[in-house]
Write a protein that holds these residues in place. Structure first.
Motif, mmCIF file in Angstrom:
data_model
loop_
_atom_site.group_PDB
_atom_site.id
_atom_site.type_symbol
_atom_site.label_atom_id
_atom_site.label_comp_id
_atom_site.label_asym_id
_atom_site.label_seq_id
_atom_site.Cartn_x
_atom_site.Cartn_y
_atom_site.Cartn_z
ATOM 1 N N GLY A 1 -6.928 -7.374 -8.255
ATOM 2 C CA GLY A 1 -7.734 -6.194 -8.467
ATOM 3 C C GLY A 1 -6.065 -5.211 -8.875
ATOM 4 N N LYS A 2 -5.855 -4.387 -9.255
ATOM 5 C CA LYS A 2 -5.194 -3.259 -9.739
ATOM 6 C C LYS A 2 -4.261 -2.012 -8.729
ATOM 7 N N MET A 3 -3.525 -1.406 -8.542
ATOM 8 C CA MET A 3 -3.573 -0.488 -8.117
ATOM 9 C C MET A 3 -3.951 1.484 -8.700
ATOM 10 N N LEU A 4 -4.263 1.858 -8.196
ATOM 11 C CA LEU A 4 -5.256 2.896 -8.768
ATOM 12 C C LEU A 4 -3.852 4.051 -8.770
ATOM 13 N N PRO A 5 -3.683 5.084 -9.841
ATOM 14 C CA PRO A 5 -3.035 6.328 -10.158
ATOM 15 C C PRO A 5 -2.872 7.430 -9.278
ATOM 16 N N MET A 6 -1.811 6.621 -7.979
ATOM 17 C CA MET A 6 -2.293 7.643 -6.661
ATOM 18 C C MET A 6 -1.205 8.820 -7.015
ATOM 19 N N GLN A 7 -0.260 8.518 -7.993
ATOM 20 C CA GLN A 7 0.839 9.733 -8.743
ATOM 21 C C GLN A 7 -0.262 10.986 -8.744
ATOM 22 N N ARG A 8 -1.816 10.941 -9.649
ATOM 23 C CA ARG A 8 -2.327 12.105 -9.788
ATOM 24 C C ARG A 8 -2.834 12.325 -8.485
ATOM 25 N N VAL A 9 -3.326 12.090 -7.168
ATOM 26 C CA VAL A 9 -3.794 12.381 -6.589
ATOM 27 C C VAL A 9 -2.851 12.740 -5.708
ATOM 28 N N PHE A 10 -1.414 12.349 -5.455
ATOM 29 C CA PHE A 10 -0.206 12.861 -4.745
ATOM 30 C C PHE A 10 0.851 12.596 -5.163
ATOM 31 N N PRO A 11 1.167 14.045 -5.794
ATOM 32 C CA PRO A 11 2.230 13.688 -7.011
ATOM 33 C C PRO A 11 3.565 13.442 -6.022
ATOM 34 N N GLY A 12 4.651 12.398 -6.123
ATOM 35 C CA GLY A 12 5.478 12.148 -5.815
ATOM 36 C C GLY A 12 5.960 11.780 -4.864
ATOM 37 N N ILE A 13 4.595 11.066 -3.942
ATOM 38 C CA ILE A 13 4.798 10.126 -3.283
ATOM 39 C C ILE A 13 4.718 8.860 -3.310
ATOM 40 N N THR A 14 5.428 8.041 -2.390
ATOM 41 C CA THR A 14 5.020 6.503 -2.940
ATOM 42 C C THR A 14 3.917 5.715 -3.134
ATOM 43 N N SER A 15 3.970 5.441 -3.661
ATOM 44 C CA SER A 15 3.147 5.298 -4.673
ATOM 45 C C SER A 15 2.492 3.488 -3.034
ATOM 46 N N HIS A 16 1.435 3.339 -2.949
ATOM 47 C CA HIS A 16 1.487 2.466 -2.303
ATOM 48 C C HIS A 16 -0.454 1.718 -1.763
ATOM 49 N N ILE A 17 -0.505 0.323 -1.262
ATOM 50 C CA ILE A 17 -1.738 0.515 -0.802
ATOM 51 C C ILE A 17 -2.146 0.692 0.664
ATOM 52 N N HIS A 18 -2.707 1.209 0.726
ATOM 53 C CA HIS A 18 -3.334 1.258 2.362
ATOM 54 C C HIS A 18 -4.043 0.168 2.849
ATOM 55 N N ILE A 19 -3.363 -0.172 3.953
ATOM 56 C CA ILE A 19 -3.888 -1.731 3.932
ATOM 57 C C ILE A 19 -4.397 -1.370 6.124
ATOM 58 N N GLU A 20 -5.404 -2.164 6.623
ATOM 59 C CA GLU A 20 -6.563 -1.333 7.612
ATOM 60 C C GLU A 20 -7.400 -2.357 7.909
ATOM 61 N N ASN A 21 -6.105 -3.262 9.324
ATOM 62 C CA ASN A 21 -7.466 -4.766 9.516
ATOM 63 C C ASN A 21 -8.457 -3.583 10.136
ATOM 64 N N CYS A 22 -9.293 -4.273 10.592
ATOM 65 C CA CYS A 22 -10.948 -3.938 10.236
ATOM 66 C C CYS A 22 -11.171 -3.702 11.832
ATOM 67 N N ASP A 23 -9.892 -4.225 12.849
ATOM 68 C CA ASP A 23 -10.319 -3.953 14.089
ATOM 69 C C ASP A 23 -9.123 -2.368 14.360
ATOM 70 N N HIS A 24 -8.679 -2.438 13.892
ATOM 71 C CA HIS A 24 -7.600 -1.165 13.804
ATOM 72 C C HIS A 24 -6.646 -1.600 14.236
ATOM 73 N N SER A 25 -6.361 -2.773 14.236
ATOM 74 C CA SER A 25 -4.790 -3.414 14.987
ATOM 75 C C SER A 25 -4.096 -3.386 14.055
ATOM 76 N N ASP A 26 -2.464 -3.632 14.893
ATOM 77 C CA ASP A 26 -1.614 -3.514 13.674
ATOM 78 C C ASP A 26 -1.400 -4.676 12.824
ATOM 79 N N PRO A 27 -1.543 -4.737 11.405
ATOM 80 C CA PRO A 27 -1.363 -5.813 10.667
ATOM 81 C C PRO A 27 0.355 -5.458 10.199
ATOM 82 N N THR A 28 1.856 -5.250 10.692
ATOM 83 C CA THR A 28 2.611 -5.702 10.507
ATOM 84 C C THR A 28 3.382 -7.421 10.227
#
Length: 332
Positions: A296-323
């Motif tokens: 897909g495509k990254m959504l316009p994060m700057q519209r919601v949080f101006p000045g943030i480092t735009s990013h994809i939030h990646i979350e394991n379904c079991d809430h473990s660390d995906p790093t």
């Protein structure tokens, strides 16, 4: 809702049991059910719509009950097939009000789990399932895997705008999802490393800290009262997003639940992983996807949080660390 359960009274002598194993050795037995609805070869499960969600365990009646089946997408009037070979019984009434979709049938077979033997031998695998919101060609007799079972009923007449579907419910109320969803074949080198997630970030670099917070797993949230149970992978607004591994899509997944410009995402389950990718708009919410394929495509994060480092939030379904899985993509 009335649930029907039928006891089993089968007893197989040793000779018959041995012949079954000879005729259907374990390596040749079907490990997954066949396609149930024409037009849906992978048995895609209904996502969420204004009537609810189609996954097993989804909330029903305002959270007071849980969905005891799985909703397999099927357009009104489509041909329905038997997922496995067995014995038909019915009719099965789900709504008990005579509406246009209040029909269905049960199939029990393929070496039923209820088979009993007098010998200390493992029972062959078996199934018992109810398929509801369909009109079967008959309610009794034998049917073979892949044989025409009936037709999808006109669900849109009863629930306008819903994702039309067949309600598939195991007789023992267990989750049939793993049987409906075929395995996604791994890539030749095995899908053990996640691919690049965002164009322009080949090493899956993780967001550092900015005025809104930090992107690493476990970073403080809500003034230190909470923890970040995900990882934020840097991604420019509008950038192309790729699947980190091969699997099955489901969604949409909402994070903010307020309809803002970045409140969208999707889940991927497969290759030994399950992950939610948020703040992206996927090209579709259901079906199979391969590692590295456009997601897909990254959504316009700057519209919601101006000045943030735009990013994809990646979350394991079991809430473990995906790093560690993300870092394996470095240099690839």
């Amino acid at each position: 809702r009335t649930r029907l359960n039928f006891p089993c009274f089968f007893s197989l002598p040793h000779e018959v049991f041995a012949k079954q194993l000879d005729g259907h050795p374990p390596q040749h037995q079907h490990r997954h059910w066949a396609q149930i609805c024409s037009g849906n070869p992978t048995n895609q499960i209904r996502g969420c719509d204004r009537y609810g969600c189609g996954n097993f365990g989804a909330d029903r009646h305002g959270g007071k009950e849980k969905h005891g089946g799985v909703d397999v997408i099927c357009r009104d009037g489509a041909t329905v097939y038997a997922p496995f070979s067995g014995q038909l019984s019915g009719p099965i009434r789900f709504f008990h009000n005579g509406n246009a979709i209040d029909d269905g049938v049960q199939i029990r077979g393929s070496g039923n789990r209820c088979f009993l033997t007098s010998l200390p031998l493992p029972s062959p695998p078996g199934y018992c399932v109810k398929l509801v919101c369909i009109h079967p060609i008959r309610y009794h007799g034998q049917i073979h895997r892949g044989q025409q079972l009936g037709k999808m009923l006109p669900m849109q007449k009863v629930f306008p705008g819903i994702i039309s579907h067949i309600h598939v419910e195991n007789c023992d109320h267990s989750d049939p999802t793993h049987l409906l969803t075929p395995d996604v074949p791994p890539l030749p080198q095995q899908d053990s490393r996640w691919a690049t997630v965002c164009a322009g970030n080949p090493t899956n670099e993780i967001r550092g800290c900015d005025k809104y917070g930090c992107g690493y797993y476990g970073a403080p949230r809500r003034s230190g009262k909470g923890k970040h149970r995900a990882v934020d992978v840097i991604c420019a607004d509008g950038a192309t997003v790729y699947a980190p591994f091969s699997g099955q899509l489901s969604g949409p997944v909402k994070f903010f639940h307020n309809g803002n410009a970045i409140d969208d995402g999707v889940q991927i389950r497969g290759s030994g992983f399950c992950v939610k990718l948020l703040c992206i708009h996927p090209i579709r919410y259901n079906g199979a996807i391969s590692k590295g394929q456009v997601l897909g495509k990254m959504l316009p994060m700057q519209r919601v949080f101006p000045g943030i480092t735009s990013h994809i939030h990646i979350e394991n379904c079991d809430h473990s660390d995906p790093t560690s899985n993300l870092e394996r993509g470095k240099g690839r």
